[in-house]
Design an enzyme around this catalytic site. Structure first.
Site, PDB file in Angstrom:
ATOM      1  N   ASP A 186       0.469  -2.700   3.401  1.00 15.67           N
ATOM      2  CA  ASP A 186       0.839  -1.315   3.080  1.00 15.67           C
ATOM      3  C   ASP A 186       1.531  -0.632   4.258  1.00 15.67           C
ATOM      4  O   ASP A 186       1.268  -0.972   5.414  1.00 15.67           O
ATOM      5  CB  ASP A 186      -0.435  -0.545   2.679  1.00 15.67           C
ATOM      6  CG  ASP A 186      -0.120   0.730   1.911  1.00 15.67           C
ATOM      7  OD1 ASP A 186       1.052   0.923   1.500  1.00 15.67           O
ATOM      8  OD2 ASP A 186      -1.046   1.545   1.736  1.00 15.67           O
TER       9      ASP A 186
ATOM     10  N   HIS B 138      10.684  -2.320   3.247  1.00 17.94           N
ATOM     11  CA  HIS B 138      10.320  -3.547   2.516  1.00 17.94           C
ATOM     12  C   HIS B 138      11.025  -4.757   3.136  1.00 17.94           C
ATOM     13  O   HIS B 138      10.429  -5.813   3.304  1.00 17.94           O
ATOM     14  CB  HIS B 138      10.686  -3.421   1.033  1.00 17.94           C
ATOM     15  CG  HIS B 138       9.967  -2.290   0.345  1.00 17.94           C
ATOM     16  ND1 HIS B 138       8.622  -2.075   0.498  1.00 17.94           N
ATOM     17  CD2 HIS B 138      10.408  -1.311  -0.487  1.00 17.94           C
ATOM     18  CE1 HIS B 138       8.264  -1.015  -0.209  1.00 17.94           C
ATOM     19  NE2 HIS B 138       9.325  -0.524  -0.806  1.00 17.94           N
TER      20      HIS B 138
ATOM     21  N   GLU C 156       0.506  -0.679 -10.802  1.00 15.31           N
ATOM     22  CA  GLU C 156       0.826   0.743 -10.622  1.00 15.31           C
ATOM     23  C   GLU C 156       2.182   0.944  -9.935  1.00 15.31           C
ATOM     24  O   GLU C 156       2.824   1.981 -10.111  1.00 15.31           O
ATOM     25  CB  GLU C 156      -0.276   1.435  -9.815  1.00 15.31           C
ATOM     26  CG  GLU C 156      -1.602   1.598 -10.552  1.00 15.31           C
ATOM     27  CD  GLU C 156      -2.419   0.318 -10.675  1.00 15.31           C
ATOM     28  OE1 GLU C 156      -2.177  -0.649  -9.915  1.00 15.31           O
ATOM     29  OE2 GLU C 156      -3.311   0.268 -11.544  1.00 15.31           O
TER      30      GLU C 156
ATOM     31  N   ARG D   7       6.961   3.500  -9.649  1.00 20.47           N
ATOM     32  CA  ARG D   7       7.833   4.014  -8.574  1.00 20.47           C
ATOM     33  C   ARG D   7       9.253   4.234  -9.114  1.00 20.47           C
ATOM     34  O   ARG D   7       9.598   3.700 -10.172  1.00 20.47           O
ATOM     35  CB  ARG D   7       7.850   3.017  -7.406  1.00 20.47           C
ATOM     36  CG  ARG D   7       6.514   2.960  -6.705  1.00 20.47           C
ATOM     37  CD  ARG D   7       6.605   2.212  -5.412  1.00 20.47           C
ATOM     38  NE  ARG D   7       5.301   2.231  -4.753  1.00 20.47           N
ATOM     39  CZ  ARG D   7       5.084   1.875  -3.509  1.00 20.47           C
ATOM     40  NH1 ARG D   7       6.089   1.455  -2.765  1.00 20.47           N
ATOM     41  NH2 ARG D   7       3.869   1.922  -2.999  1.00 20.47           N
TER      42      ARG D   7
ATOM     43  N   LEU E 103      -2.185 -24.708   3.623  1.00 20.51           N
ATOM     44  CA  LEU E 103      -2.546 -23.350   3.184  1.00 20.51           C
ATOM     45  C   LEU E 103      -2.085 -23.076   1.744  1.00 20.51           C
ATOM     46  O   LEU E 103      -0.974 -23.444   1.373  1.00 20.51           O
ATOM     47  CB  LEU E 103      -1.857 -22.343   4.120  1.00 20.51           C
ATOM     48  CG  LEU E 103      -2.055 -20.859   3.810  1.00 20.51           C
ATOM     49  CD1 LEU E 103      -3.423 -20.399   4.270  1.00 20.51           C
ATOM     50  CD2 LEU E 103      -0.971 -20.020   4.482  1.00 20.51           C
TER      51      LEU E 103
ATOM     52  N   ARG F 161      -6.391  -4.296   5.253  1.00 23.10           N
ATOM     53  CA  ARG F 161      -5.389  -3.362   4.738  1.00 23.10           C
ATOM     54  C   ARG F 161      -4.725  -2.666   5.917  1.00 23.10           C
ATOM     55  O   ARG F 161      -5.401  -2.125   6.795  1.00 23.10           O
ATOM     56  CB  ARG F 161      -5.986  -2.312   3.798  1.00 23.10           C
ATOM     57  CG  ARG F 161      -4.870  -1.421   3.212  1.00 23.10           C
ATOM     58  CD  ARG F 161      -5.341  -0.486   2.133  1.00 23.10           C
ATOM     59  NE  ARG F 161      -4.175   0.150   1.491  1.00 23.10           N
ATOM     60  CZ  ARG F 161      -4.130   0.583   0.246  1.00 23.10           C
ATOM     61  NH1 ARG F 161      -5.172   0.461  -0.521  1.00 23.10           N
ATOM     62  NH2 ARG F 161      -3.017   1.142  -0.245  1.00 23.10           N
TER      63      ARG F 161
ATOM     64  N   SER G  27      -7.197   0.085  -4.058  1.00 18.59           N
ATOM     65  CA  SER G  27      -5.991   0.170  -4.902  1.00 18.59           C
ATOM     66  C   SER G  27      -5.910  -0.935  -5.965  1.00 18.59           C
ATOM     67  O   SER G  27      -4.862  -1.558  -6.139  1.00 18.59           O
ATOM     68  CB  SER G  27      -4.727   0.179  -4.035  1.00 18.59           C
ATOM     69  OG  SER G  27      -4.742   1.265  -3.145  1.00 18.59           O
TER      70      SER G  27
ATOM     71  N   GLU H 262     -15.797  -8.770   3.693  1.00 22.78           N
ATOM     72  CA  GLU H 262     -15.731  -7.855   4.850  1.00 22.78           C
ATOM     73  C   GLU H 262     -14.375  -7.156   4.819  1.00 22.78           C
ATOM     74  O   GLU H 262     -13.327  -7.804   4.690  1.00 22.78           O
ATOM     75  CB  GLU H 262     -15.876  -8.640   6.167  1.00 22.78           C
ATOM     76  CG  GLU H 262     -17.209  -9.346   6.330  1.00 22.78           C
ATOM     77  CD  GLU H 262     -18.383  -8.373   6.355  1.00 22.78           C
ATOM     78  OE1 GLU H 262     -18.233  -7.247   6.869  1.00 22.78           O
ATOM     79  OE2 GLU H 262     -19.471  -8.755   5.852  1.00 22.78           O
TER      80      GLU H 262
HETATM   81  C1  IPE Z   1      -1.088  -1.150  -2.832  1.00 19.87           C
HETATM   82  O1  IPE Z   1      -0.293  -0.282  -2.094  1.00 19.87           O
HETATM   83  C2  IPE Z   1      -0.246  -2.178  -3.490  1.00 19.87           C
HETATM   84  C3  IPE Z   1       0.453  -3.083  -2.591  1.00 19.87           C
HETATM   85  C4  IPE Z   1       0.368  -3.144  -1.295  1.00 19.87           C
HETATM   86  C5  IPE Z   1       1.306  -4.026  -3.251  1.00 19.87           C
HETATM   87  P1  IPE Z   1       0.134   1.137  -2.659  1.00 19.87           P
HETATM   88  O2  IPE Z   1       0.897   1.808  -1.581  1.00 19.87           O
HETATM   89  O3  IPE Z   1       0.816   0.996  -3.960  1.00 19.87           O
HETATM   90  O4  IPE Z   1      -1.281   1.824  -2.880  1.00 19.87           O
HETATM   91  P2  IPE Z   1      -1.697   3.331  -3.136  1.00 19.87           P
HETATM   92  O5  IPE Z   1      -1.051   3.745  -4.408  1.00 19.87           O
HETATM   93  O6  IPE Z   1      -1.217   4.148  -1.969  1.00 19.87           O
HETATM   94  O7  IPE Z   1      -3.175   3.293  -3.224  1.00 19.87           O
HETATM   95  C1  IPE Z   2       3.662  -1.450   0.634  1.00 24.93           C
HETATM   96  O1  IPE Z   2       4.292  -0.402   1.288  1.00 24.93           O
HETATM   97  C2  IPE Z   2       4.604  -2.247  -0.231  1.00 24.93           C
HETATM   98  C3  IPE Z   2       4.406  -2.064  -1.666  1.00 24.93           C
HETATM   99  C4  IPE Z   2       3.469  -1.356  -2.213  1.00 24.93           C
HETATM  100  C5  IPE Z   2       5.340  -2.727  -2.535  1.00 24.93           C
HETATM  101  P1  IPE Z   2       4.528   0.999   0.592  1.00 24.93           P
HETATM  102  O2  IPE Z   2       5.851   0.954  -0.096  1.00 24.93           O
HETATM  103  O3  IPE Z   2       3.385   1.363  -0.270  1.00 24.93           O
HETATM  104  O4  IPE Z   2       4.604   1.958   1.843  1.00 24.93           O
HETATM  105  P2  IPE Z   2       3.986   3.411   1.981  1.00 24.93           P
HETATM  106  O5  IPE Z   2       2.549   3.328   1.634  1.00 24.93           O
HETATM  107  O6  IPE Z   2       4.752   4.281   1.049  1.00 24.93           O
HETATM  108  O7  IPE Z   2       4.210   3.758   3.409  1.00 24.93           O
HETATM  109 MG    MG Z   3       1.645   2.321   0.133  1.00 26.86          MG
END
Ligand code: IPE
Ligand code: IPE
Ligand code: MG
Length: 244
Positions: free
Chosen positions: A20, A37, A67, A71, A131, A188, A196, A207
């Site tokens: 994330d 990304h 979810e 986006r 792996l 995370r 999430s 853990e």
């Molecule tokens: C969780 O991240 C999903 C992935 C890392 C693929 P999100 O950024 O979508 O999670 P929330 O919505 O902030 O909880």
């Molecule tokens: C995680 O990074 C990647 C995916 C969920 C695809 P985010 O895109 O959620 O990045 P933030 O949370 O908005 O910074």
């Molecule tokens: Mg995110």
């Protein structure tokens, strides 16, 4: 610390990661989210390499949630394009490193080009014995659990299963992660402290490790730090300390 310093302690067999913070990483630099990304690919390479090196057997990466389909379309499209190109460009390196690629999630909901590339890459690396790298794509744990219930119920109706045989162990076989041990460690990044909708069943006794580091900045040292932190935990599984 190097991998040497952790070699004598227990290494988790299965590590799961919620990658994330890509969007915030880009925003901090005045860039579009997609840049985040794109810069999230190198940390994946680093973590796969480090995990294999220290002896982790299963690495499961949350790459796109159910979810995440909500986006903006531009971002979803960019992620799918990136996914297709990364799978194609990385498959030979994965294969060379004896990594077996697998996927969990609602794969038929992905664009057909991505599905095709995934299928090819999973098949190509399918007999590798190092792996197991699992990508969670169009994945959510509640979806997974409901799907498992549907499949189990169908088997009961078709007399392949008896309701009295429903146990944690028989149910587990219907989850997307059927042939994997539960993760011992879940990492995370980006400071968010939530699950999430990731691996809700499998994380029951995992853990949890949260770090402020944004995913594009995550690297070998961060991964090793998480493992060292894990190694200092006392996993009691309901028992008392004295019983262990
Ligand atoms: C969780 O991240 C999903 C992935 C890392 C693929 P999100 O950024 O979508 O999670 P929330 O919505 O902030 O909880
Ligand atoms: C995680 O990074 C990647 C995916 C969920 C695809 P985010 O895109 O959620 O990045 P933030 O949370 O908005 O910074
Ligand atoms: Mg995110």
């Amino acid at each position: 610390m190097t991998d040497q310093s952790i070699s004598t302690s227990p290494i988790p067999q299965h590590v799961a990661i919620i990658m994330d913070g890509n969007g915030r990483w880009a925003k901090q630099r005045g860039e579009q989210r997609v840049k985040g990304h794109q810069n999230g690919v190198q940390p994946i390479r680093d973590v796969v390499e480090t995990a294999a090196k220290v002896g982790v057997k299963y690495l499961t990466l949350y790459a796109f949630s159910t979810e995440n389909w909500t986006r903006p379309k531009d971002e979803v499209d960019a992620l799918m394009t990136l996914l297709a190109s990364v799978i194609e460009s990385e498959v030979s390196t994965l294969h060379k490193n004896n990594v077996r690629l697998s996927v969990i999630g609602d794969i038929p909901s992905l664009p057909s080009e991505v599905q095709m590339k995934l299928q090819e890459a999973c098949k190509f690396t399918g007999t590798n014995t190092g792996l197991t790298l699992t990508l969670a794509l169009s994945y959510s744990a509640r979806w997974e659990i409901l799907e498992a219930i549907k499949k189990y119920t169908t088997d009961i109706l078709n007399k392949k299963r008896d309701i009295h045989d429903l146990t944690e162990n028989t149910f587990k076989q219907y989850l997307e992660t059927a042939n994997m041990p539960d993760p011992e460690l879940m990492i995370r990044t980006s400071g968010e402290q939530r699950i999430s909708n990731f691996l809700l069943w499998q994380l029951a006794y995992t853990e949890l490790y949260f770090t402020e580091v944004l995913w594009p900045d995550f690297g070998e040292k961060d991964f090793i730090d998480a493992i060292i932190d894990f190694q200092q935990r006392e996993r009691r599984f309901g028992k008392t300390s004295e019983q262990l």
